[in-house]
Design an enzyme around this catalytic site. Structure first.
Site, PDB file in Angstrom:
ATOM      1  N   LYS A 123       0.303   3.595  -5.191  1.00  0.00           N
ATOM      2  CA  LYS A 123      -0.711   3.571  -3.994  1.00  0.00           C
ATOM      3  C   LYS A 123      -1.543   4.847  -4.224  1.00  0.00           C
ATOM      4  O   LYS A 123      -1.125   5.921  -4.712  1.00  0.00           O
ATOM      5  CB  LYS A 123      -0.228   3.598  -2.650  1.00  0.00           C
ATOM      6  CG  LYS A 123       0.089   2.128  -2.469  1.00  0.00           C
ATOM      7  CD  LYS A 123       0.613   1.831  -1.003  1.00  0.00           C
ATOM      8  CE  LYS A 123       0.849   0.190  -0.718  1.00  0.00           C
ATOM      9  NZ  LYS A 123       1.390  -0.109   0.483  1.00  0.00           N
ATOM     10  N   ARG A 157       9.284  -1.919  -2.540  1.00  0.00           N
ATOM     11  CA  ARG A 157       8.367  -2.764  -2.864  1.00  0.00           C
ATOM     12  C   ARG A 157       7.591  -2.231  -4.041  1.00  0.00           C
ATOM     13  O   ARG A 157       6.822  -1.191  -3.836  1.00  0.00           O
ATOM     14  CB  ARG A 157       7.292  -3.208  -1.863  1.00  0.00           C
ATOM     15  CG  ARG A 157       6.508  -4.356  -2.346  1.00  0.00           C
ATOM     16  CD  ARG A 157       5.383  -4.811  -1.198  1.00  0.00           C
ATOM     17  NE  ARG A 157       4.626  -6.059  -1.372  1.00  0.00           N
ATOM     18  CZ  ARG A 157       3.398  -5.893  -2.050  1.00  0.00           C
ATOM     19  NH1 ARG A 157       3.098  -4.224  -2.221  1.00  0.00           N
ATOM     20  NH2 ARG A 157       2.513  -6.398  -2.382  1.00  0.00           N
TER      21      ARG A 157
HETATM   22  C1  8Y7 Z   1       2.646  -3.465   1.194  1.00  0.00           C
HETATM   23  C2  8Y7 Z   1       2.495  -4.900   1.350  1.00  0.00           C
HETATM   24  C3  8Y7 Z   1       0.693  -4.475   0.150  1.00  0.00           C
HETATM   25  C4  8Y7 Z   1       3.317  -2.750   1.704  1.00  0.00           C
HETATM   26  C5  8Y7 Z   1       4.556  -4.461   2.570  1.00  0.00           C
HETATM   27  C6  8Y7 Z   1      -0.294  -2.764  -2.543  1.00  0.00           C
HETATM   28  C7  8Y7 Z   1       1.435  -6.976   0.638  1.00  0.00           C
HETATM   29  C8  8Y7 Z   1      -1.228  -3.188  -1.479  1.00  0.00           C
HETATM   30  N1  8Y7 Z   1       1.484  -3.162   0.443  1.00  0.00           N
HETATM   31  N2  8Y7 Z   1       3.546  -5.569   1.991  1.00  0.00           N
HETATM   32  N3  8Y7 Z   1       1.635  -5.220   0.796  1.00  0.00           N
HETATM   33  N4  8Y7 Z   1       4.309  -3.387   2.457  1.00  0.00           N
HETATM   34  N5  8Y7 Z   1       5.563  -5.082   3.300  1.00  0.00           N
HETATM   35  O1  8Y7 Z   1      -0.944  -1.737  -3.143  1.00  0.00           O
HETATM   36  O2  8Y7 Z   1       3.412  -1.350   1.845  1.00  0.00           O
HETATM   37  O3  8Y7 Z   1       0.709  -2.994  -2.909  1.00  0.00           O
HETATM   38  S1  8Y7 Z   1      -0.582  -4.744  -0.807  1.00  0.00           S
END
Ligand code: 8Y7
Length: 291
Positions: free
Chosen positions: A231, A266
């Site tokens: 990010k 994640r």
């Molecule tokens: C997150 C996410 C994204 C996060 C959860 C990216 C779908 C943006 N970020 N879901 N999703 N937490 N739970 O850069 O931080 O991956 S999308």
């Protein structure tokens, strides 16, 4: 008489994870549209399945399938397009042996994904869309897990001058309110996980304060999911480095998150993060045996 502490669990559909075991690595699986011109009718699905198989070989614990980009400024994807992208991938991976998470905020996609075999619904809107709570509280949802994420404003506008008096307190208050709504609908605590939503309506300093104070997000001892991988806060730390050159920073941030109690990270870079989390876990236990 000595009290034996009760082991708590995160129930993720067909799968159940003890919260006192090694933190989990969730791998990001982006499903791009099927293309007729180059790779064939099911190119999106086939590429996604191959990527999932690679992540499984790398030791992933949960696969997070997403059809709509949530990047800052990105547009919403029509319902039919999201269904057409995501559902065939759930069907293809249903018996891969790993829990399948679906990154969606649309109740119709949640319902279809659960029917196709999804184990966890990851909602960047924190189940605020009309009907989302009801879908997860319905008997057909069974033991499907939920990830409740905080976002200020919406993906189109969230990065326009985000503002908080007390970012950690406000995110925790939001999550507490969502927990109350989900409990009132009859959803069991064992199905819930919480996420501060790094980058969703936050400046780099907001994100770093949330990461530094992550234990304050673990309301009621519920498992915390942290998504920091590649990010822009990491880009800011590294003087504007592009996403593909943020891998070491992403792994360091994942270790910072598990050190502060995150139960799920994640990530894009599964192999490296699994190694890092296993190493952190062995140090924490002062033993290789549990890793
Ligand atoms: C997150 C996410 C994204 C996060 C959860 C990216 C779908 C943006 N970020 N879901 N999703 N937490 N739970 O850069 O931080 O991956 S999308």
């Amino acid at each position: 008489m000595q009290q034996i502490p009760e082991t708590r669990y995160f129930q993720c559909g067909r799968f159940r994870f003890a919260l006192d075991e090694r933190p989990l690595v969730m791998g990001i699986l982006n499903v791009t549209p099927d293309s007729f011109s180059d790779g064939g009718q099911h190119a999106g699905r086939d590429a996604a399945v191959r990527h999932a198989e690679q992540m499984i070989a790398e030791g992933v614990d949960i696969i997070d399938i997403g059809g709509e980009s949530s990047r800052p400024g990105s547009a919403a994807l029509p319902l039919e397009d999201e269904l057409a992208r995501v559902i065939p991938v759930v069907e293809a991976l249903r018996d891969c042996g790993k829990p399948l998470s679906i990154d969606t905020y649309k109740p119709e996609v949640m319902r279809a994904a659960m029917a196709a075999g999804a184990d966890l619904i990851n909602d960047i809107w924190g189940f605020r869309m009309p009907g989302a709570v009801e879908v997860l509280a319905a008997p057909v949802a069974g033991r499907t897990g939920l990830c409740v994420m905080h976002m200020q404003r919406d993906p189109q506008t969230m990065q326009e001058d985000p503002h908080y008096q007390d970012v950690v307190g406000e995110v925790a208050d939001f999550l507490a309110e969502r927990i109350a709504v989900l409990r009132a609908a009859g959803i069991d605590d064992a199905r819930l996980s919480l996420d501060p939503g790094f980058g969703f309506g936050k400046t780099p300093d907001h994100n770093l304060r949330l990461l530094g104070q992550l234990p304050r997000i673990a309301l009621e001892g519920l498992p915390v999911l942290a998504g920091i991988s590649r990010k822009s806060t990491l880009g800011a730390i590294l003087g504007g480095r592009p996403p593909q050159q943020r891998i070491a920073a992403s792994i360091a941030a994942a270790v910072c998150a598990v050190e502060r109690g995150a139960f799920i990270v994640r990530v894009h870079d599964v192999e490296q993060t699994v190694d890092a989390v296993k190493t952190w876990w062995a140090v924490r236990n002062e033993s290789v045996t549990a890793a």
